[in-house]
Design a protein around this motif. Structure first.
Motif, PDB file in Angstrom:
ATOM      1  N   UNK A 263       0.852  -1.183   0.000  1.00  0.00           N
ATOM      2  CA  UNK A 263       0.000   0.000   0.000  1.00  0.00           C
ATOM      3  C   UNK A 263       0.889   1.233   0.000  1.00  0.00           C
ATOM      4  N   UNK A 264       0.307   2.362  -0.289  1.00  0.00           N
ATOM      5  CA  UNK A 264       0.976   3.647  -0.223  1.00  0.00           C
ATOM      6  C   UNK A 264       0.015   4.588   0.497  1.00  0.00           C
ATOM      7  N   UNK A 265       0.279   4.905   1.765  1.00  0.00           N
ATOM      8  CA  UNK A 265      -0.672   5.723   2.525  1.00  0.00           C
ATOM      9  C   UNK A 265      -1.000   7.046   1.860  1.00  0.00           C
ATOM     10  N   UNK A 266      -0.006   7.701   1.275  1.00  0.00           N
ATOM     11  CA  UNK A 266      -0.267   8.983   0.615  1.00  0.00           C
ATOM     12  C   UNK A 266      -1.219   8.812  -0.555  1.00  0.00           C
ATOM     13  N   UNK A 267      -0.957   7.774  -1.375  1.00  0.00           N
ATOM     14  CA  UNK A 267      -1.819   7.531  -2.528  1.00  0.00           C
ATOM     15  C   UNK A 267      -3.226   7.146  -2.090  1.00  0.00           C
ATOM     16  N   UNK A 268      -3.308   6.338  -1.026  1.00  0.00           N
ATOM     17  CA  UNK A 268      -4.622   5.910  -0.544  1.00  0.00           C
ATOM     18  C   UNK A 268      -5.452   7.102  -0.072  1.00  0.00           C
ATOM     19  N   UNK A 269      -4.811   8.011   0.661  1.00  0.00           N
ATOM     20  CA  UNK A 269      -5.542   9.188   1.140  1.00  0.00           C
ATOM     21  C   UNK A 269      -5.935  10.102  -0.014  1.00  0.00           C
ATOM     22  N   UNK A 270      -5.056  10.250  -0.985  1.00  0.00           N
ATOM     23  CA  UNK A 270      -5.394  11.067  -2.155  1.00  0.00           C
ATOM     24  C   UNK A 270      -6.623  10.506  -2.863  1.00  0.00           C
ATOM     25  N   UNK A 316       0.933  -8.154  -4.202  1.00  0.00           N
ATOM     26  CA  UNK A 316      -0.455  -8.198  -4.643  1.00  0.00           C
ATOM     27  C   UNK A 316      -1.271  -7.279  -3.751  1.00  0.00           C
ATOM     28  N   UNK A 317      -2.622  -7.365  -3.862  1.00  0.00           N
ATOM     29  CA  UNK A 317      -3.480  -6.426  -3.119  1.00  0.00           C
ATOM     30  C   UNK A 317      -2.927  -5.023  -3.338  1.00  0.00           C
ATOM     31  N   UNK A 318      -2.821  -4.659  -4.608  1.00  0.00           N
ATOM     32  CA  UNK A 318      -1.968  -3.559  -5.049  1.00  0.00           C
ATOM     33  C   UNK A 318      -2.784  -2.438  -5.701  1.00  0.00           C
ATOM     34  N   UNK A 319      -2.904  -1.276  -5.036  1.00  0.00           N
ATOM     35  CA  UNK A 319      -3.624  -0.154  -5.626  1.00  0.00           C
ATOM     36  C   UNK A 319      -2.714   0.839  -6.352  1.00  0.00           C
ATOM     37  N   UNK A 320      -1.418   0.541  -6.431  1.00  0.00           N
ATOM     38  CA  UNK A 320      -0.446   1.516  -6.933  1.00  0.00           C
ATOM     39  C   UNK A 320      -0.449   1.564  -8.455  1.00  0.00           C
ATOM     40  N   UNK A 321      -0.327   2.774  -9.005  1.00  0.00           N
ATOM     41  CA  UNK A 321      -0.152   2.900 -10.447  1.00  0.00           C
ATOM     42  C   UNK A 321       1.322   2.678 -10.790  1.00  0.00           C
ATOM     43  N   UNK A 322       1.651   2.718 -12.086  1.00  0.00           N
ATOM     44  CA  UNK A 322       3.010   2.398 -12.517  1.00  0.00           C
ATOM     45  C   UNK A 322       4.049   3.331 -11.904  1.00  0.00           C
ATOM     46  N   UNK A 343       2.594  -8.788  -9.083  1.00  0.00           N
ATOM     47  CA  UNK A 343       1.645  -9.716  -9.678  1.00  0.00           C
ATOM     48  C   UNK A 343       0.564  -8.986 -10.458  1.00  0.00           C
ATOM     49  N   UNK A 344       0.157  -9.574 -11.548  1.00  0.00           N
ATOM     50  CA  UNK A 344      -1.033  -9.175 -12.273  1.00  0.00           C
ATOM     51  C   UNK A 344      -2.081 -10.267 -12.114  1.00  0.00           C
ATOM     52  N   UNK A 345      -3.317  -9.974 -12.454  1.00  0.00           N
ATOM     53  CA  UNK A 345      -4.354 -11.000 -12.415  1.00  0.00           C
ATOM     54  C   UNK A 345      -3.961 -12.175 -13.295  1.00  0.00           C
ATOM     55  N   UNK A 346      -4.178 -13.376 -12.788  1.00  0.00           N
ATOM     56  CA  UNK A 346      -3.964 -14.634 -13.490  1.00  0.00           C
ATOM     57  C   UNK A 346      -2.502 -14.983 -13.697  1.00  0.00           C
ATOM     58  N   UNK A 347      -1.605 -14.304 -13.003  1.00  0.00           N
ATOM     59  CA  UNK A 347      -0.202 -14.726 -13.008  1.00  0.00           C
ATOM     60  C   UNK A 347      -0.047 -15.960 -12.140  1.00  0.00           C
ATOM     61  N   UNK A 348       0.933 -16.790 -12.495  1.00  0.00           N
ATOM     62  CA  UNK A 348       1.223 -18.007 -11.755  1.00  0.00           C
ATOM     63  C   UNK A 348       2.620 -17.965 -11.181  1.00  0.00           C
TER      64      UNK A 348
END
Length: 349
Positions: A263-270, A316-322, A343-348
């Motif tokens: 997570x990124x607290x600054x990004x989450x609050x923004x 994972x559980x990743x809200x961060x942009x590039x 991770x991306x969706x459906x990665x193994x």
């Protein structure tokens, strides 16, 4: 997997060979396509691998959904994972849309025998209704075992209650169909619990995601769990949602792979302020505390990985942009020199 399936061929063309070279220790991972380590400028995207044996592992970990909920994303599904081989399919968290992600991963609903829930926030449980309801309407009554923290039994009971109208519809009108059955057993578990699931030994540990003081009634009633999956060839630890937590560090000690939230607290609050401008200003400090202490920043991911001595990290559980992922790389690498992948969706794995 059907290699004649266009979707399967498309995945195969994107694969990244992550298995170690011949003679490497069981479960060892090497830096390859999709992985980066300190000082490595390679791309952070990962690729599909079609079967566990392609990776050199007995069971495959698939990130079905990699978004941090409950916020939606056009690129990432809600949190869900799968640990599986040809005989065992264990769903680990069941975010909204999980059943459709199973379809995309070419995993039959009938093969899912076990669900393991880390905690009962809606972004980790909303897919249960789809799983239970679609099993019911397809007359899949093979045993389904659900493990989770206290409150899981009530969650499943309420889901089954919400489907009673469907049960009655399917049982009436002279349709000559077999009576539908849920076939579900629930076992609530807590800190230190161990369960054997075929070739997998599951160990649970409470974490700091809910933030209640240990020993309080709230901490007993509301629990968030992290899990360790010990297999014959490797150990995977899944943080679920957690903040910095010595208990999770102990659980992860010596694991081959750490599947960690970020997570990124600054990004989450923004994001909160942008999407909820009506939110009272008095709520911001509490939200800041939640993001700071009940989730893992990039720095905290690195500290956890180093302290636990894990072999590699998958985010994972990743809200961060590039751009924020790029900024997270040196923050993780400052504390952990091993390979890390996003991770991306459906990665193994």
């Amino acid at each position: 997997m059907d290699e004649n399936n266009p979707r399967a061929r498309r995945r195969w063309s994107r694969r990244a060979m992550l298995a170690g070279a011949g003679g490497a220790a069981a479960g060892a991972l090497t830096v390859g396509a999709g992985w980066w380590a300190a000082g490595d400028d390679a791309a952070t995207s990962t690729a599909m691998l079609p079967t566990a044996d392609r990776l050199g592992h007995a069971l495959l970990w698939t990130t079905l959904g990699t978004m941090s909920g409950p916020t939606g994303s056009s690129a990432r599904a809600q949190p869900a994972n799968l640990l599986h081989d040809g005989e065992h399919a264990i769903v680990v968290d069941a975010g909204d849309g999980m059943v459709d992600q199973l379809v995309k991963a070419d995993v039959a609903l009938t093969s899912v025998q076990t669900v393991v829930l880390s905690h009962l926030h809606i972004d980790h449980t909303a897919g249960l209704l789809g799983l239970v309801g679609r099993r019911l309407q397809q007359f899949i009554s093979t045993p389904l075992m659900v493990f989770g923290p206290p409150g899981t039994a009530q969650e499943i009971e309420r889901i089954q209650g919400s489907l009673q109208g469907l049960v009655e519809l399917m049982s009436t009108g002279g349709r000559r169909l077999p009576p539908p059955s849920f076939g579900i057993t629930v076992q609530e578990i807590t800190d230190g619990a161990t369960v054997t699931l075929g070739p997998v030994r599951l160990t649970a540990a409470t974490n700091s995601h809910y933030g209640f003081a240990p020993g309080t009634p709230e901490a007993t009633r509301f629990q968030s769990l992290s899990y360790r999956f010990d297999m014959p060839d490797r150990a995977i630890v899944f943080t679920g949602d957690t903040g910095p937590c010595p208990n999770v560090e102990r659980l992860a000690r010596g694991a081959d792979l750490l599947v960690s939230e970020i997570d990124d607290p600054d990004a989450a609050l923004e994001q909160v302020e942008a999407t909820r401008p009506d939110l009272p200003a008095a709520a911001i400090p509490a939200l800041r505390e939640h993001f700071d202490s009940q989730h893992l920043s990039a720095t905290n991911v690195g500290l956890l990985a180093r302290a636990a001595g894990v072999g590699a990290v998958v985010l994972t559980h990743n809200p961060l942009d590039d751009a924020r992922i790029a900024a997270a790389r040196p923050q993780i690498a400052a504390n952990f020199a091993g390979p890390v992948a996003v991770a991306n969706d459906l990665d193994n794995w």
